[in-house]
Motif scaffolding. Structure first.
Motif, PDB file in Angstrom:
ATOM      1  N   CYS A  71       0.322   3.593   3.615  1.00  0.00           N
ATOM      2  CA  CYS A  71       0.873   3.245   4.934  1.00  0.00           C
ATOM      3  C   CYS A  71       2.233   2.368   4.751  1.00  0.00           C
ATOM      4  O   CYS A  71       2.689   1.949   5.789  1.00  0.00           O
ATOM      5  CB  CYS A  71      -0.128   2.330   5.647  1.00  0.00           C
TER       6      CYS A  71
ATOM      7  N   CYS B 151       0.645  -1.342   0.061  1.00  0.00           N
ATOM      8  CA  CYS B 151      -0.030   0.134  -0.032  1.00  0.00           C
ATOM      9  C   CYS B 151       0.910   1.414  -0.023  1.00  0.00           C
ATOM     10  O   CYS B 151       1.910   1.168   0.856  1.00  0.00           O
ATOM     11  CB  CYS B 151      -0.963   0.138   1.198  1.00  0.00           C
TER      12      CYS B 151
ATOM     13  N   CYS C 294      -6.258   0.330   2.439  1.00  0.00           N
ATOM     14  CA  CYS C 294      -5.724  -0.972   1.945  1.00  0.00           C
ATOM     15  C   CYS C 294      -6.583  -2.093   3.032  1.00  0.00           C
ATOM     16  O   CYS C 294      -6.234  -3.146   2.983  1.00  0.00           O
ATOM     17  CB  CYS C 294      -4.365  -1.183   2.103  1.00  0.00           C
TER      18      CYS C 294
ATOM     19  N   GLY D 105      -0.802  -1.035   7.263  1.00  0.00           N
ATOM     20  CA  GLY D 105      -2.221  -1.034   7.368  1.00  0.00           C
ATOM     21  C   GLY D 105      -2.815   0.232   7.506  1.00  0.00           C
ATOM     22  O   GLY D 105      -2.516   0.891   8.583  1.00  0.00           O
ATOM     23  N   CYS D 106      -3.629   0.391   6.815  1.00  0.00           N
ATOM     24  CA  CYS D 106      -4.658   1.903   6.787  1.00  0.00           C
ATOM     25  C   CYS D 106      -5.972   1.708   6.274  1.00  0.00           C
ATOM     26  O   CYS D 106      -6.275   0.373   5.717  1.00  0.00           O
ATOM     27  CB  CYS D 106      -3.912   3.002   5.963  1.00  0.00           C
TER      28      CYS D 106
END
Ligand SMILES: [Zn+2]
Length: 348
Positions: free
Chosen positions: A267, A264, A275, A271-272
């Motif tokens: 991030c 992604c 995504c 992780g965000c």
């Protein structure tokens, strides 16, 4: 009345008229001197009161004054009009040396921008662009691609059927089947982009019509390593130097099949929301073309192999332009399209 008196009056009138800047005042002078009851008319009427050479002198004097006043009034009228025009120009002044306001120009649609970019990258790897019909037979859309009759994709719910045999293509992979049928056993290396149709409930991320892009290569000696090489090159060209991962997938027309993800871009893997907290964004599906598909078109799967890959061009466009939703891209909203024009792709 004497000539000298008339001339004295006319001299002072001439200097007053020369100083006028008002058309209304000028008209007053014209009436006073040249009007029906004006000074000149009265002076002419007075000519007969004189006798002999004096009468001639007086008449000449009146004519001189009449000519002079007429000329002075005419000059003043021109001058006052010129001044008024100059004032108007000064008030409404336009700078003719300024550049013209350019008319709004159109721009390629964001989906088209991404499509051209993908086709260009593939072109440098030797993939030729091809097209196929949007109204397709069930043979090229399903049967030839090893999608059995009981496959859920063939459900009435997912496909727009035109009649018993024909449908709106559900993927651009149908063009692969057509090209393999035409190739008569020769190698094929092609990229296909176009509209596809699904009988889906329309929401923010699902549409009944969207764009896909497919590539495939059939030749002797192609292996999964070639697939990986092409896919990683594509991901690098489109998304820059990010990590790429392959994960097992299952598609009816490829075996083995893989899903290809890139890290992604927002991030960088941690992780965000963009995504879904996974750190990865899926960009394409791919795989080695199924032996049954090769056999269907007369290729010997023990001698000839191939791989295919495809991705949702519409979804990729929303990712690259940082749009949360798919639908606005197709709504034709000029405000959105103008905002996107020339904006660099974000490569989420
Ligand atoms: Zn993320």
């Amino acid at each position: 009345m004497k000539v000298s008196e008339l001339e004295r009056m006319s001299r002072s009138a001439v200097s007053e008229i020369s100083a006028l800047s008002d058309a209304g005042k000028l008209e007053e002078y014209r009436v006073r001197w040249l009007g029906g009851k004006g000074l000149i008319r009265r002076a002419r009427a007075a000519i007969k009161e004189h006798q002999g050479p004096e009468r001639v002198e007086f008449a000449k004097g009146v004519n001189r004054v009449a000519e002079e006043i007429t000329e002075v009034l005419a000059r003043a009228a021109d001058r006052i009009e010129d001044e008024a025009t100059a004032r108007r120009i000064a008030e409404d002044w336009i700078d003719p040396s300024l550049p013209a306001t350019a008319p709004r120009r159109g721009a390629p649609h964001p989906v088209r921008v991404v499509e051209l970019r993908c086709v260009e990258i593939m072109g440098r790897l030797g993939f030729e662009q091809a097209e196929g019909p949007e109204v397709e037979t069930s043979y090229y859309n399903f049967d030839a691609l090893n999608i059995p009759r009981d496959h859920p994709a063939r459900d009435m719910q997912d496909t727009f059927w035109v009649d018993e045999q024909r449908l709106l293509r559900t993927h651009t992979t149908s063009v692969q089947a057509r090209l393999l049928a035409q190739a008569e056993g020769r190698p094929v290396k092609v990229v296909v982009a176009g509209r596809v149709y699904r009988n889906e409930a329309v929401d923010a991320t699902h549409l009944a019509m969207f764009h896909q892009l497919d590539g495939f290569w059939v030749d002797q000696g192609l292996t999964f390593a070639h697939l990986k090489g092409v896919a990683v090159h594509l991901a690098r060209e489109l998304y820059g130097d990010r990590r790429v991962r392959f994960k097992p997938k299952s598609y009816p027309y490829t075996e083995p099949s893989v899903g290809i993800d890139v890290e992604c871009g927002l991030c960088h893997g941690s992780g965000c929301a963009a995504c879904h907290e996974s750190g990865w964004v899926t960009i394409m599906g791919a795989g080695m073309i199924h032996r049954n598909v090769l056999k269907e078109f007369g290729y010997d799967p023990d001698r000839v192999s191939g791989f295919a890959f495809g991705w949702g061009l519409s979804r990729m466009t929303t990712q690259m332009y940082g749009l949360a939703k798919l639908r606005p891209v197709y709504r034709g909203d000029l405000r959105l399209l103008r905002a996107l024009d020339g904006r660099p792709a974000l490569c989420v």
